[in-house]
Design a protein around this motif. Structure first.
Motif: not given
Length: 257
Positions: A84, A88, A142-143, A146, A176, A179
């Motif tokens: 995250f 982000w 995840m990244y 995000v 999120t 994800h």
């Protein structure tokens, strides 16, 4: 109606498996490969029953599943906040992206000698290998996910008077969640694929250990049983996770309908 429609899909889903079994028998019958090197499906099935009843196969399944689930849970718990932050904050992503991709590209089996040196040969060493596989695969998913979230929703929430806690709870978490679930599915698959490598570290029980022991004595039918068990358990876990994801993300279908 729903039950009938579901039952109607079952034969269609079985067709690829029937095709695989038929191809399996056809390869044995073709004479292209020595039949002693390819146990027949019914021989593998008989070996499965034998291992289940007399050799503790069910315990091996339990041991491996426990290791995988523990590695995935710990890996994803660490990967979600890291992924995250990287997704982000662009500056964090620019700083850490090369290092994350460097470690993600390293196969876990290459780390086994170092893991043995630093963590020994007990259960912790196997968990470290599985954690490594789950963490880096989860971070990447995840990244990447995000980083594609538009900040428009946050600006709208602020315009409507939401405070930071409300924005996090009602906007960021729902955005999120898809994800996180995708990262969990990917990490689960990667961790099952890494299981045999982790159980190279002096494992006495587990499906990977069973496959390794069978290969020592050239017990091909036992090797097939172990491989099929790993695939089936991973498939069942993925199906359960997909069902959970569908229930948790039902709001997405309603908002896009």
């Amino acid at each position: 109606m729903g039950t009938g429609k579901y039952l109607g899909r079952v034969p269609l889903g079985l067709l690829p498996w029937i095709g695989v079994v038929a191809l399996w028998y056809a390869i044995r019958a073709s004479g292209l490969i020595n039949v002693s090197l390819i146990p027949a499906p019914h021989q593998v099935a008989a070996k499965f029953v034998e291992l289940l009843l007399h050799e503790g196969l069910l315990f091996d399944v339990y041991v491996s599943a426990r290791r995988v689930l523990l590695g995935v849970v710990l890996g994803i718990l660490a990967a979600v906040p890291v992924g995250f932050l990287l997704g982000w904050y662009r500056s964090a992503r620019t700083l850490a992206d090369p290092m994350i991709n460097f470690f993600r590209a390293l196969p876990p089996i290459a780390l086994i000698p170092l893991v043995i040196v630093y963590f020994g040969v007990d259960e912790l060493a196997k968990l470290v290998i599985l954690f490594y596989a789950a963490f880096f695969s989860g971070v990447i998913v995840m990244y990447e996910g995000v980083s594609q979230i538009t900040p428009l929703y946050i600006r709208v929430a602020r315009t409507l008077g939401a405070d930071e806690f409300e924005i996090f709870r009602k906007v960021i978490i729902p955005l999120t969640l898809p994800h996180i679930l995708t990262a969990l599915r990917v990490a689960l698959g990667v961790t099952w694929a890494t299981l045999v490598a982790s159980e190279l570290i002096a494992a006495q029980r587990g499906l990977g250990a069973m496959i390794q022991n069978a290969s020592t004595y050239f017990l091909l039918d036992s090797i097939y049983v172990g491989i099929i068990c790993i695939g089936c358990i991973a498939l069942i876990m993925d199906m359960v996770l997909r069902r959970i994801s569908a229930n948790l993300l039902a709001w997405q279908e309603r908002t896009t309908a």
